[in-house]
Each structure stands twice: as structure tokens, then as C-alpha cells.
Design a protein around this motif. Structure first.
Motif, PDB file in Angstrom:
ATOM      1  N   SER A   1       0.833  -1.198   0.000  1.00  0.00           N
ATOM      2  CA  SER A   1       0.000   0.000   0.000  1.00  0.00           C
ATOM      3  C   SER A   1       0.872   1.253   0.000  1.00  0.00           C
ATOM      4  CB  SER A   1      -0.935  -0.006   1.211  1.00  0.00           C
ATOM      5  OG  SER A   1      -1.692   1.189   1.253  1.00  0.00           O
ATOM      6  N   ALA A   2       1.766   1.357   0.973  1.00  0.00           N
ATOM      7  CA  ALA A   2       2.609   2.547   1.101  1.00  0.00           C
ATOM      8  C   ALA A   2       3.681   2.619   0.029  1.00  0.00           C
ATOM      9  CB  ALA A   2       3.258   2.576   2.484  1.00  0.00           C
ATOM     10  N   GLN A   3       4.180   1.462  -0.418  1.00  0.00           N
ATOM     11  CA  GLN A   3       5.343   1.453  -1.307  1.00  0.00           C
ATOM     12  C   GLN A   3       5.002   1.246  -2.775  1.00  0.00           C
ATOM     13  OE1 GLN A   3       7.338  -1.332   1.730  1.00  0.00           O
ATOM     14  NE2 GLN A   3       9.085  -0.379   0.708  1.00  0.00           N
ATOM     15  N   PHE A   4       3.730   0.986  -3.071  1.00  0.00           N
ATOM     16  CA  PHE A   4       3.381   0.776  -4.481  1.00  0.00           C
ATOM     17  C   PHE A   4       1.998   1.337  -4.823  1.00  0.00           C
ATOM     18  CE2 PHE A   4       1.835  -1.574  -8.166  1.00  0.00           C
ATOM     19  CZ  PHE A   4       2.923  -1.480  -9.025  1.00  0.00           C
ATOM     20  N   SER A   5       0.954   0.833  -4.165  1.00  0.00           N
ATOM     21  CA  SER A   5      -0.416   1.161  -4.572  1.00  0.00           C
ATOM     22  C   SER A   5      -0.748   2.641  -4.428  1.00  0.00           C
ATOM     23  CB  SER A   5      -1.420   0.342  -3.762  1.00  0.00           C
ATOM     24  OG  SER A   5      -1.231  -1.034  -3.951  1.00  0.00           O
ATOM     25  N   ARG A   6      -0.214   3.290  -3.403  1.00  0.00           N
ATOM     26  CA  ARG A   6      -0.512   4.706  -3.213  1.00  0.00           C
ATOM     27  C   ARG A   6       0.393   5.617  -4.045  1.00  0.00           C
ATOM     28  NH1 ARG A   6      -1.861   6.799   2.612  1.00  0.00           N
ATOM     29  NH2 ARG A   6      -3.115   8.195   1.348  1.00  0.00           N
ATOM     30  N   PRO A   7       1.706   5.396  -4.079  1.00  0.00           N
ATOM     31  CA  PRO A   7       2.531   6.305  -4.873  1.00  0.00           C
ATOM     32  C   PRO A   7       2.327   6.186  -6.385  1.00  0.00           C
ATOM     33  CG  PRO A   7       3.898   4.592  -3.878  1.00  0.00           C
ATOM     34  CD  PRO A   7       2.540   4.495  -3.247  1.00  0.00           C
TER      35      PRO A   7
ATOM     36  N   ASP B   1       6.464  17.312  -4.520  1.00  0.00           N
ATOM     37  CA  ASP B   1       5.993  17.999  -3.317  1.00  0.00           C
ATOM     38  C   ASP B   1       4.466  18.125  -3.336  1.00  0.00           C
ATOM     39  OD1 ASP B   1       8.546  18.337  -2.271  1.00  0.00           O
ATOM     40  OD2 ASP B   1       8.862  20.192  -3.396  1.00  0.00           O
ATOM     41  N   ALA B   2       3.890  18.385  -4.513  1.00  0.00           N
ATOM     42  CA  ALA B   2       2.435  18.457  -4.615  1.00  0.00           C
ATOM     43  C   ALA B   2       1.799  17.102  -4.322  1.00  0.00           C
ATOM     44  CB  ALA B   2       2.029  18.938  -6.015  1.00  0.00           C
ATOM     45  N   LEU B   3       2.429  16.033  -4.793  1.00  0.00           N
ATOM     46  CA  LEU B   3       1.885  14.695  -4.562  1.00  0.00           C
ATOM     47  C   LEU B   3       1.941  14.326  -3.091  1.00  0.00           C
ATOM     48  CD1 LEU B   3       3.252  12.681  -7.625  1.00  0.00           C
ATOM     49  CD2 LEU B   3       1.200  14.086  -7.406  1.00  0.00           C
ATOM     50  N   MET B   4       3.007  14.708  -2.410  1.00  0.00           N
ATOM     51  CA  MET B   4       3.078  14.454  -0.972  1.00  0.00           C
ATOM     52  C   MET B   4       1.987  15.223  -0.230  1.00  0.00           C
ATOM     53  SD  MET B   4       5.272  12.184  -0.128  1.00  0.00           S
ATOM     54  CE  MET B   4       5.419  12.484   1.639  1.00  0.00           C
ATOM     55  N   ASP B   5       1.710  16.452  -0.670  1.00  0.00           N
ATOM     56  CA  ASP B   5       0.631  17.215  -0.048  1.00  0.00           C
ATOM     57  C   ASP B   5      -0.720  16.557  -0.319  1.00  0.00           C
ATOM     58  OD1 ASP B   5       1.930  19.203   1.365  1.00  0.00           O
ATOM     59  OD2 ASP B   5       2.076  20.547  -0.359  1.00  0.00           O
ATOM     60  N   MET B   6      -0.911  16.016  -1.530  1.00  0.00           N
ATOM     61  CA  MET B   6      -2.152  15.304  -1.829  1.00  0.00           C
ATOM     62  C   MET B   6      -2.296  14.101  -0.912  1.00  0.00           C
ATOM     63  SD  MET B   6      -4.788  15.468  -3.921  1.00  0.00           S
ATOM     64  CE  MET B   6      -5.956  14.946  -2.671  1.00  0.00           C
ATOM     65  N   TRP B   7      -1.197  13.421  -0.654  1.00  0.00           N
ATOM     66  CA  TRP B   7      -1.178  12.264   0.247  1.00  0.00           C
ATOM     67  C   TRP B   7      -1.639  12.696   1.647  1.00  0.00           C
ATOM     68  CZ3 TRP B   7       3.204   8.299  -0.803  1.00  0.00           C
ATOM     69  CH2 TRP B   7       2.909   7.093  -0.192  1.00  0.00           C
ATOM     70  N   ARG B   8      -1.116  13.844   2.122  1.00  0.00           N
ATOM     71  CA  ARG B   8      -1.485  14.342   3.462  1.00  0.00           C
ATOM     72  C   ARG B   8      -2.967  14.716   3.520  1.00  0.00           C
ATOM     73  NH1 ARG B   8       3.605  17.192   2.349  1.00  0.00           N
ATOM     74  NH2 ARG B   8       5.261  16.179   3.543  1.00  0.00           N
TER      75      ARG B   8
ATOM     76  N   PRO C   1      16.106  13.725  -9.094  1.00  0.00           N
ATOM     77  CA  PRO C   1      16.190  14.640  -7.956  1.00  0.00           C
ATOM     78  C   PRO C   1      15.641  13.981  -6.689  1.00  0.00           C
ATOM     79  CG  PRO C   1      15.247  15.737  -9.899  1.00  0.00           C
ATOM     80  CD  PRO C   1      15.342  14.275 -10.214  1.00  0.00           C
ATOM     81  N   ARG C   2      16.280  14.261  -5.568  1.00  0.00           N
ATOM     82  CA  ARG C   2      15.857  13.648  -4.307  1.00  0.00           C
ATOM     83  C   ARG C   2      14.705  14.463  -3.731  1.00  0.00           C
ATOM     84  NH1 ARG C   2      18.822   9.537  -3.159  1.00  0.00           N
ATOM     85  NH2 ARG C   2      20.884   9.318  -4.037  1.00  0.00           N
ATOM     86  N   SER C   3      13.543  14.273  -4.337  1.00  0.00           N
ATOM     87  CA  SER C   3      12.352  14.999  -3.937  1.00  0.00           C
ATOM     88  C   SER C   3      11.772  14.381  -2.676  1.00  0.00           C
ATOM     89  CB  SER C   3      11.318  14.949  -5.069  1.00  0.00           C
ATOM     90  OG  SER C   3      10.971  13.594  -5.312  1.00  0.00           O
ATOM     91  N   SER C   4      10.756  15.060  -2.129  1.00  0.00           N
ATOM     92  CA  SER C   4      10.163  14.583  -0.883  1.00  0.00           C
ATOM     93  C   SER C   4       9.507  13.222  -1.049  1.00  0.00           C
ATOM     94  CB  SER C   4       9.143  15.608  -0.374  1.00  0.00           C
ATOM     95  OG  SER C   4       8.176  15.900  -1.364  1.00  0.00           O
ATOM     96  N   LEU C   5       8.881  12.974  -2.201  1.00  0.00           N
ATOM     97  CA  LEU C   5       8.232  11.680  -2.416  1.00  0.00           C
ATOM     98  C   LEU C   5       9.248  10.546  -2.429  1.00  0.00           C
ATOM     99  CD1 LEU C   5       5.720   9.978  -3.082  1.00  0.00           C
ATOM    100  CD2 LEU C   5       6.130  10.483  -5.500  1.00  0.00           C
ATOM    101  N   TRP C   6      10.343  10.730  -3.169  1.00  0.00           N
ATOM    102  CA  TRP C   6      11.328   9.655  -3.266  1.00  0.00           C
ATOM    103  C   TRP C   6      12.120   9.502  -1.971  1.00  0.00           C
ATOM    104  CZ3 TRP C   6      11.049   5.881  -6.505  1.00  0.00           C
ATOM    105  CH2 TRP C   6      10.352   6.069  -7.691  1.00  0.00           C
ATOM    106  N   ARG C   7      12.341  10.596  -1.260  1.00  0.00           N
ATOM    107  CA  ARG C   7      13.000  10.472   0.051  1.00  0.00           C
ATOM    108  C   ARG C   7      12.119   9.678   1.003  1.00  0.00           C
ATOM    109  NH1 ARG C   7      14.316  15.969  -0.764  1.00  0.00           N
ATOM    110  NH2 ARG C   7      12.650  16.606   0.659  1.00  0.00           N
ATOM    111  N   TYR C   8      10.799   9.907   0.936  1.00  0.00           N
ATOM    112  CA  TYR C   8       9.872   9.173   1.797  1.00  0.00           C
ATOM    113  C   TYR C   8       9.892   7.686   1.454  1.00  0.00           C
ATOM    114  CZ  TYR C   8       5.458   7.431   3.651  1.00  0.00           C
ATOM    115  OH  TYR C   8       4.509   6.681   4.287  1.00  0.00           O
TER     116      TYR C   8
END
Length: 465
Positions: free
Chosen positions: A166-172, A191-198, A450-457
Motif C-alpha cells: 500500500s505505502a510502497q506501491f499502490s498509493r505512490p 511535493d504536490a503529490l506528498m501534499d495530496m497524500w497528506r 532529484p531527491r524529492s520529498s516523495l522519493w526520500r519518503y
């Protein structure tokens, strides 16, 4: 303006507000909505009055009754301007669902303005949903690449291992799909995708995340007005030139939110169905039957369990009640699929399932992105079972944790044990790997993702497991 309502209450019948209402959002509902639906069905029949987080609403439980409402947009229109209690100022100011419903996008809007917007949506989505179109072919290749990258990332530990799909495939994955559709420039999309996740998680940081997201989408919309591209915002603007930046940002918010959560839940639920079903994966996924497998899944566990409300233009008999004009009527997909009169006609063991499910709606207001969403989920599930030869649940299926909201129901996590197959993945950018010193800067920034917030997460999930 809303449609003309013929009355304010059902003459000779008890008003919705005066009834004794059972709360819908309870612990039973969180654990298993079917328990609540059946209890309501036994007490009220195919339509039940309920308390939805402090607001009285009608919940449609019957399949035939749901079809009747969904197919007749003239008698049962959408549009919050048609909600009598809202128009009279009787909704609580702090009602939790108000912010999501007040975003007046294509799935909520009623009235004459909707028709032009719906045509524009259909036109803008056509290049992505027509499998013969070059844009659709490019998108399919990008989704396949993204799926392979995610699988490669969570399976770095070796040929066998554990992952939370879920966290590592289905959601991202669907968030990444949405970023392709929206045409974000550079790394802004992560960064926008991480905000959508929140926002979807509805946690304590959801409010600030929503503000940032709407600001980002407004900025994106303004840029597409100046420099159009081969993306959904540009196609929508071309089909509906009169959209303002604010209106466009609302439509982009809908696409991002619905695509990401709906598709993500559909992927996870389909994986569980394939792993635990009576048919072997080869039977569920071969010969193009993956869409039929997903039909079975949405019949039993639809991602979108309750649609946004509709409001009768005149007093209408539905089930055992008379619904007053302007009362909110919520069609429950989950309850309709569980209607004994309908469920008895569905054979759960068949590889060819019925397409009579209501997960995408019915009638003129069906979800405009249903082909796109189904195609993205199909690619994700296919790549998982092609890349992983062994896939087992780490928990008994009845112990998997679920999250329920008034609209959506999906798994909180999907822990699995996997074994990699010999199927080759597409080349993965060097920056995707997570070496021991993953937090240090790479040697050549120009050659890596780029080491964006999504990929760092996502990388942090690998390091922390």
C-alpha cells in the motif's frame, strides 16, 4: 442557480430532521461497513435515514433504488445549491465534509454549467483514454516504467523480502500517474503529490497541505494558460477556454484526488483478490481477464463506497419513505452491491463477472476518467505479478487493517512477502537506488533523479523496515 424545488417538506410525512437517526460513522462502520448496511436494511428497507457526522441524510441501500437515482439527473440532480438545509443555513459551520463538498468541481456541480464542463472533460481525457492515441501510448509506457521503478526500489534487499504494497506501491503509483496527466514542470510535482497524500490521510497537517496544494495547482494552471503542453490542464483549457485559474485548479484537484485514492485502493484490493481467490493468478490475470478480476473486486469492495449527494426536485417516493424536495440523498455503492436481491445474481467464482457494478456510477454522471483509472490500475497489478513470482500476505486476510471515510474505503497497509521473478524491468535511473549513505548528495546531480520529498519518503520506508 439551482433547479426549482416544488416543496420544502414531504406533505403528510415525517421530516428527515425529526426522525430518530442512527449514526453512520461508527466503530462498526470502520471495521466493516457491511454490518451497518445490513442493520439499516433490516430496520428501514432499501432507503434509510442516518446521521452523517451530525447532519441528517438519506442513505440509499438498494441496488434498483440506486440505479433509479443515478440514471435520472433531472429528478435527482447534483448541485449543493439544491440542498434545502444548506440554503437555509442549517448545516453546522464546522461540518467535516463541508470543505470537500464546497470545492465545486465536475463531480459535484449541478445546473446548466455542468454540461459544458462535462463535455470539456470528455474532450480533454480522450487522448489519454483512447488506446490508439499516441498520448495514451506514451502514458502507458510511463506508468509501466514508474511501476517498475517502485518495485525495484522496495525489492533492493534481495530476491526475497517483505514490503507494504500500500505505502510502497499502490498509493505512490497513481500519484505519479496524476503527475504525468497534470504536466508538472521539473520536480515540483513530487511535493504536490506528498501534499495530496497528506490531504487524503486527513491528519493534523491536512489543512496546511490543502492550502499549499491549491496554491500549487493554481500556479500550474496559470502557467498552462501561458504555455500549453500535451497534458490534461492544457487540453481542458482548449476545450473550455472560459475557465478561470481558480476554476481550473478545482478541476485539477478533483483529478488528482480521485485518480490517486481510487486507483490506489483498486490496485491493493485486486492484489488481495488474486492472492486469496479460489482461482490461480494465471487464471485471474491471463488472456486479458485482469479487468474482469477488477470487476469482481469492485463488486465486493468498491473503493468509492458512497457517492456525493443528490437532491430531488420534488417530493419523491423511494423505498419505504417519501423523500422531501431538497433533502440530501447519498447513494451507497457498497450497500447496493450487498443488496441480497442483486448479490444473489452474481457468481463470485466466475472468471467472467458482471459489469453491472456501480463503482463508476451509472447514467449520465458516470466518472469521466473511468477508463483511465481502470487502465492505470491494470498496468500496476500486471507489473506486480510479472515482476514477483511469489506474493503472499503477511497477515491473515481478515486481519488486514482498513480505513473508512464517508466516501472511500481502502487498506491502511498491505504487508506481503515476495519473491522476485526473472522478468526484466525497464532501466532504472541511477538515483533511484538507496545505498548505505542514502542521505548524502550524489556525485553527479545531473545524472540522477532529484531527491524529492516523495522519493526520500519511499527510500526511507526501505531503510526503516
Amino acid at each position: 442557480m439551482g433547479v426549482q424545488l416544488n416543496s420544502g417538506s414531504a406533505a403528510g410525512h415525517e421530516s428527515l430532521e425529526s426522525m430518530s437517526l442512527e449514526p453512520l460513522m461508527t466503530r462498526d462502520y470502520e471495521r466493516d461497513p457491511a454490518i451497518v448496511y445490513e442493520r439499516l436494511r433490516q430496520a428501514h428497507g432499501p432507503v434509510a435515514p442516518v446521521d452523517l457526522l451530525g447532519v441528517p441524510v438519506w442513505l440509499v441501500l438498494g441496488y434498483e433504488e440506486s440505479l433509479r437515482v443515478l440514471r435520472d439527473d433531472h429528478v435527482w440532480p447534483k448541485g449543493l445549491e439544491n440542498w434545502r438545509a444548506r440554503r437555509e443555513g442549517r448545516l453546522p459551520a464546522d461540518w467535516p465534509l463541508a470543505p470537500s463538498l464546497d470545492v465545486n468541481h465536475v463531480l459535484i456541480q449541478g445546473g446548466e454549467g455542468y454540461r459544458g464542463l462535462k463535455v470539456a472533460w470528455d474532450t480533454a481525457l480522450r487522448p489519454f483514454q483512447d488506446p490508439r492515441h499516441p498520448v495514451a501510448k506514451q502514458l502507458k509506457a510511463k506508468i509501466t516504467r514508474d511501476a517498475d521503478e517502485l518495485i525495484t526500489l522496495f525489492s533492493q534487499g534481495g530476491r526475497t523480502g517483505w514490503a507494504d504494497l500500500s505505502a510502497q506501491f499502490s498509493r505512490p503509483l497513481p500519484l505519479m500517474v496524476a503527475s504525468h496527466l497534470l504536466g508538472f514542470p521539473g520536480s515540483q510535482h513530487d511535493d504536490a503529490l506528498m501534499d495530496m497524500w497528506r490531504v487524503l490521510d486527513a491528519g493534523p497537517d491536512a489543512g496546511p497541505a490543502l492550502e499549499r496544494l491549491l496554491a500549487t495547482l493554481s500556479e500550474l494552471g496559470a502557467s498552462k494558460m501561458k504555455e500549453p503542453g500535451d497534458d490534461f490542464p492544457s487540453y481542458l483549457l482548449a476545450a473550455h477556454p472560459g475557465l478561470s485559474v481558480e476554476e481550473l485548479s478545482r478541476e485539477l484537484m478533483m483529478l488528482l484526488g480521485m485518480t490517486s485514492d481510487h486507483v490506489g485502493i483498486l490496485i491493493s484490493n485486486t492484489v488481495v483478490e488474486v492472492i486469496t481467490g479460489s482461482l490461480p493468478p494465471s487464471a485471474s490475470l491471463s488472456a486479458g481477464l485482469i479487468r474482469e478480476t477488477m470487476n469482481r473486486v469492485v463488486m465486493q469492495k468498491p473503493p468509492l463506497i458512497n457517492f456525493v449527494p443528490r437532491f430531488p426536485v420534488t417530493d419523491m417516493k423511494l423505498g419505504d419513505y417519501t423523500i422531501a424536495a431538497g433533502d440530501p440523498v447519498w447513494v451507497s455503492v457498497g450497500a447496493a452491491h450487498a443488496d441480497p436481491e442483486f448479490a444473489a445474481k452474481v457468481c463470485p467464482e466466475s472468471t467472467i463477472s458482471t459489469r453491472a457494478h456501480l463503482s463508476w456510477g451509472a447514467g449520465p454522471r458516470q466518472c469521466p476518467a473511468r477508463e483511465l483509472a481502470g487502465g492505470a490500475a491494470s498496468i500496476g497489478v500486471s507489473r506486480l505479478f510479472e515482476r514477483l513470482s511469489g506474493l503472499e500476505l503477511s497477515l491473515p486476510v481478515d486481519q488486514l487493517p482498513w480505513r473508512s471515510s464517508p466516501f472511500m474505503r481502502g487498506l491502511r497497509s498491505l504487508p506481503v512477502r515476495y519473491t522476485l521473478s526473472d522478468a526484466a524491468a525497464l532501466p532504472v535511473p541511477a538515483g533511484l537506488a538507496v545505498p548505505a549513505g542514502a542521505d548524502s548528495a550524489p556525485a553527479d546531480e545531473a545524472t540522477v533523479r532529484p531527491r524529492s520529498s516523495l522519493w526520500r519518503y519511499l527510500a526511507g520506508l526501505v531503510r526503516g523496515r
